[in-house]
Design a protein around this motif. Structure first.
Motif, PDB file in Angstrom:
ATOM      1  N   VAL A  83       0.587  -1.004  -0.462  1.00 41.06           N
ATOM      2  CA  VAL A  83      -0.105  -0.123  -0.686  1.00 41.06           C
ATOM      3  C   VAL A  83       0.830   1.189  -0.120  1.00 41.06           C
ATOM      4  O   VAL A  83       1.580   0.972   1.166  1.00 41.06           O
ATOM      5  CB  VAL A  83      -1.081  -0.208   1.326  1.00 41.06           C
ATOM      6  N   TYR A  84       0.429   1.972  -1.298  1.00 45.81           N
ATOM      7  CA  TYR A  84       1.587   3.572  -0.900  1.00 45.81           C
ATOM      8  C   TYR A  84       0.370   4.446  -1.559  1.00 45.81           C
ATOM      9  O   TYR A  84      -0.494   4.857  -1.974  1.00 45.81           O
ATOM     10  CB  TYR A  84       2.205   2.927  -2.034  1.00 45.81           C
ATOM     11  N   ILE A  85       0.578   5.417  -0.057  1.00 46.61           N
ATOM     12  CA  ILE A  85      -0.111   6.465   0.232  1.00 46.61           C
ATOM     13  C   ILE A  85       0.579   7.292  -0.350  1.00 46.61           C
ATOM     14  O   ILE A  85       1.602   8.382   0.925  1.00 46.61           O
ATOM     15  CB  ILE A  85      -1.163   6.913   1.612  1.00 46.61           C
ATOM     16  N   THR A  86       0.906   8.906  -1.283  1.00 44.26           N
ATOM     17  CA  THR A  86       1.797   9.646  -1.440  1.00 44.26           C
ATOM     18  C   THR A  86       0.694  10.633  -2.370  1.00 44.26           C
ATOM     19  O   THR A  86      -0.631  10.525  -2.392  1.00 44.26           O
ATOM     20  CB  THR A  86       2.737   9.214  -2.273  1.00 44.26           C
ATOM     21  N   ALA A  87       1.443  12.016  -2.564  1.00 46.92           N
ATOM     22  CA  ALA A  87       1.860  13.100  -3.265  1.00 46.92           C
ATOM     23  C   ALA A  87      -0.070  13.786  -2.926  1.00 46.92           C
ATOM     24  O   ALA A  87      -0.495  13.853  -3.604  1.00 46.92           O
ATOM     25  CB  ALA A  87       1.036  12.875  -4.541  1.00 46.92           C
ATOM     26  N   GLY A  88       0.508  14.255  -1.327  1.00 47.08           N
ATOM     27  CA  GLY A  88      -1.131  14.578  -1.246  1.00 47.08           C
ATOM     28  C   GLY A  88      -2.226  14.225  -0.514  1.00 47.08           C
ATOM     29  O   GLY A  88      -2.779  14.682  -0.241  1.00 47.08           O
ATOM     30  N   SER A 145      13.534  -1.028   0.221  1.00 53.09           N
ATOM     31  CA  SER A 145      13.297  -0.589  -1.275  1.00 53.09           C
ATOM     32  C   SER A 145      12.206  -1.571  -0.871  1.00 53.09           C
ATOM     33  O   SER A 145      11.576  -2.638  -2.277  1.00 53.09           O
ATOM     34  CB  SER A 145      13.301  -0.584  -2.022  1.00 53.09           C
ATOM     35  N   ASP A 146      11.435  -2.382   0.420  1.00 50.66           N
ATOM     36  CA  ASP A 146      10.334  -3.212   0.398  1.00 50.66           C
ATOM     37  C   ASP A 146       9.542  -2.710   1.425  1.00 50.66           C
ATOM     38  O   ASP A 146      10.085  -2.482   2.663  1.00 50.66           O
ATOM     39  CB  ASP A 146      10.459  -4.483   0.359  1.00 50.66           C
ATOM     40  N   TYR A 147       8.077  -2.950   1.357  1.00 56.98           N
ATOM     41  CA  TYR A 147       7.648  -1.792   2.733  1.00 56.98           C
ATOM     42  C   TYR A 147       5.433  -2.703   2.011  1.00 56.98           C
ATOM     43  O   TYR A 147       5.045  -2.766   0.987  1.00 56.98           O
ATOM     44  CB  TYR A 147       6.833  -0.501   2.037  1.00 56.98           C
ATOM     45  N   GLY A 148       5.457  -2.639   3.555  1.00 54.27           N
ATOM     46  CA  GLY A 148       4.015  -3.144   3.490  1.00 54.27           C
ATOM     47  C   GLY A 148       3.059  -1.725   3.450  1.00 54.27           C
ATOM     48  O   GLY A 148       2.235  -2.428   2.380  1.00 54.27           O
ATOM     49  N   VAL A 149       3.336  -0.878   4.091  1.00 52.58           N
ATOM     50  CA  VAL A 149       2.544  -0.133   3.957  1.00 52.58           C
ATOM     51  C   VAL A 149       3.549   1.373   3.943  1.00 52.58           C
ATOM     52  O   VAL A 149       4.072   1.518   4.697  1.00 52.58           O
ATOM     53  CB  VAL A 149       1.645   0.449   4.723  1.00 52.58           C
ATOM     54  N   ARG A 150       3.445   2.608   2.982  1.00 48.31           N
ATOM     55  CA  ARG A 150       4.394   3.277   2.856  1.00 48.31           C
ATOM     56  C   ARG A 150       2.986   4.385   2.838  1.00 48.31           C
ATOM     57  O   ARG A 150       3.125   4.639   1.987  1.00 48.31           O
ATOM     58  CB  ARG A 150       5.274   3.424   1.837  1.00 48.31           C
ATOM     59  N   VAL A 151       3.353   5.818   4.030  1.00 51.79           N
ATOM     60  CA  VAL A 151       2.764   6.690   3.649  1.00 51.79           C
ATOM     61  C   VAL A 151       3.429   7.881   3.831  1.00 51.79           C
ATOM     62  O   VAL A 151       4.202   8.101   4.891  1.00 51.79           O
ATOM     63  CB  VAL A 151       1.550   6.752   5.075  1.00 51.79           C
ATOM     64  N   GLU A 152       2.833   8.788   3.171  1.00 54.62           N
ATOM     65  CA  GLU A 152       3.937   9.987   2.120  1.00 54.62           C
ATOM     66  C   GLU A 152       3.917  11.370   2.055  1.00 54.62           C
ATOM     67  O   GLU A 152       2.465  10.757   1.269  1.00 54.62           O
ATOM     68  CB  GLU A 152       5.652  10.084   2.246  1.00 54.62           C
ATOM     69  N   LEU A 153       4.251  12.772   2.723  1.00 61.57           N
ATOM     70  CA  LEU A 153       3.224  13.238   1.825  1.00 61.57           C
ATOM     71  C   LEU A 153       1.673  13.291   1.529  1.00 61.57           C
ATOM     72  O   LEU A 153       1.218  13.756   0.939  1.00 61.57           O
ATOM     73  CB  LEU A 153       3.676  13.563   0.616  1.00 61.57           C
ATOM     74  N   GLY A 154       1.604  13.695   3.115  1.00 66.78           N
ATOM     75  CA  GLY A 154      -0.468  12.910   3.148  1.00 66.78           C
ATOM     76  C   GLY A 154      -0.393  13.908   5.005  1.00 66.78           C
ATOM     77  O   GLY A 154       0.635  14.424   5.404  1.00 66.78           O
ATOM     78  N   HIS A 155      -2.148  13.713   5.222  1.00 68.00           N
ATOM     79  CA  HIS A 155      -2.530  14.748   6.033  1.00 68.00           C
ATOM     80  C   HIS A 155      -3.434  13.662   6.850  1.00 68.00           C
ATOM     81  O   HIS A 155      -4.402  12.870   5.660  1.00 68.00           O
ATOM     82  CB  HIS A 155      -2.942  16.061   6.096  1.00 68.00           C
ATOM     83  N   ASP A 156      -2.870  13.140   8.036  1.00 70.39           N
ATOM     84  CA  ASP A 156      -4.839  12.873   8.672  1.00 70.39           C
ATOM     85  C   ASP A 156      -5.240  11.632   8.105  1.00 70.39           C
ATOM     86  O   ASP A 156      -6.110  11.069   7.581  1.00 70.39           O
ATOM     87  CB  ASP A 156      -5.814  13.186   8.764  1.00 70.39           C
ATOM     88  N   ASN A 157      -3.883  10.361   7.679  1.00 68.47           N
ATOM     89  CA  ASN A 157      -3.932   8.792   7.352  1.00 68.47           C
ATOM     90  C   ASN A 157      -3.441   8.023   8.460  1.00 68.47           C
ATOM     91  O   ASN A 157      -2.967   8.530   9.160  1.00 68.47           O
ATOM     92  CB  ASN A 157      -3.070   9.172   6.180  1.00 68.47           C
ATOM     93  N   HIS A 158      -4.268   7.135   8.276  1.00 67.76           N
ATOM     94  CA  HIS A 158      -4.478   5.629   9.426  1.00 67.76           C
ATOM     95  C   HIS A 158      -4.555   4.748   8.689  1.00 67.76           C
ATOM     96  O   HIS A 158      -5.074   4.147   8.325  1.00 67.76           O
ATOM     97  CB  HIS A 158      -5.581   6.248  10.234  1.00 67.76           C
ATOM     98  N   VAL A 159      -3.288   3.993   9.532  1.00 74.38           N
ATOM     99  CA  VAL A 159      -3.365   2.769   9.285  1.00 74.38           C
ATOM    100  C   VAL A 159      -3.463   1.793  10.171  1.00 74.38           C
ATOM    101  O   VAL A 159      -2.611   2.347  11.883  1.00 74.38           O
ATOM    102  CB  VAL A 159      -1.962   2.270   8.973  1.00 74.38           C
TER     103      VAL A 159
END
Length: 320
Positions: A83-88, A145-159
């Motif tokens: 899962v990749y959450i990015t770019a705002g 270079s291996d991720y279960g979940v990566r969260v970057e460049l965002g706001h109020d994200n929850h795992v």
């Protein structure tokens, strides 16, 4: 499941099957670039009860218009980032999923390998270390270079509420605000279970997770990250960390040697009410921690440490 070790160098991929089979006799293919499921600048989408396997990312959520999306009750397997959450992307929820690299056989898995070996199988630890080396030096630019979940460049994200296991890194958060990682079970990562890279992070919370058998259960990376234009804060509390006897580190703080104490805003790192059991090191930091200003805005209090070495730091760290 196929047991194989593999690595990439230049334009060549090297594969070694456990039983000595010739890879040229196999039908091999690579996943596509980008997301198998790509949510780009779309909102209020729910992904539920899906099996997603392979691709560069199983689920990619990107763009400032990607808001209030939910990924839940899915099985996400393989890929560079499950899962990749990015770019705002903001206000997204990743919950109650099974998230795994899942390609080694049951007997030998990825996980902690550093420190005294104890009664562990030497071959088992070599397999765990090999995965770390491959994904750091072959597949990544000297970073895993291996991720279960990566969260970057965002706001109020929850795992939260996920079972995240096997691979390089479990969950990474960076360049984010008001985001949280909680109520997850995270285990068997050859590099890191949870990681917060301290670049433009504010009010990040890691709490109520069970994390075990990762070479580092929690890494706080670049504590002294330069060029910060605002205060930074990370809260780590009510987590349960476990390691096999003598192997692995629970919490590691990394300081960048190129930045000294005069040139950056010190981060607020608050570590409290955690249980750290087993392992080689409880709370540790690299050799630059003292020379790079220590942790003057941090608090480490009311934790239970029962590792071989509870707290490991240079004398210069305590003099800051």
């Amino acid at each position: 499941t196929v047991e194989a070790m593999f690595g990439l160098k230049g334009d060549t991929t090297y594969i070694r099957f456990r039983n000595g089979d010739d890879p040229n006799d196999k039908q091999l293919c690579a996943g596509p670039q980008g997301g198998v499921i790509n949510i780009e600048n779309q909102s209020h989408i729910a992904l539920r009860n899906l099996l997603v396997r392979g691709g560069q990312n199983c689920v990619l959520v990107s763009g400032e218009g990607a808001r209030h999306n939910v990924v839940e009750d899915c099985r996400l397997v393989g890929g560079d980032k499950r899962v990749y959450i990015t770019a705002g992307a903001s206000h997204n929820h990743i919950r109650n999923n099974e998230i795994t690299a899942d390609f080694y056989a049951q007997r030998y898995q990825t996980g902690a390998w550093g420190g005294p070996k104890g009664d562990a199988s030497p071959y088992e630890l070599r397999v765990k270390e090999h995965f770390y080396l491959e994904y750091k030096h072959f597949f990544g630019p000297h970073a895993t270079s291996d991720y279960g979940v990566r969260v970057e460049l965002g706001h109020d994200n929850h795992v939260y509420g996920n079972h995240i296991y096997r691979g390089g890194q479990g969950v990474q958060v960076t360049s984010s605000s008001d985001s949280s990682v909680y109520d997850n079970t995270v285990h068997n990562f050859s590099s890191i279970g949870l990681i917060c890279t301290m670049n433009r992070v504010k009010n990040i919370r890691f709490h109520n997770n069970l994390v075990y058998d990762c070479n580092i259960n929690l890494r706080i990376h670049h504590v002294n990250e330069p060029n910060q234009d605002d205060d930074r804060s990370l809260y780590v509390y009510r987590n349960r960390f476990y390691q096999n006897p003598g192997t692995g580190t629970h919490i590691f703080m990394h300081y960048w040697d190129g930045n000294d104490a005069e040139d950056y805003r010190h981060a607020g790192v608050f570590i409290y009410h955690n249980s750290l059991s087993g392992g080689n090191r409880g709370i540790s930091m690299n050799a630059f921690a003292g020379n790079c200003g220590g942790l003057p805005k941090g608090i480490i209090v009311n934790n239970i440490l029962s590792a071989k070495v509870g707290f490991n730091a240079s004398s210069s760290f305590f003099s800051q």
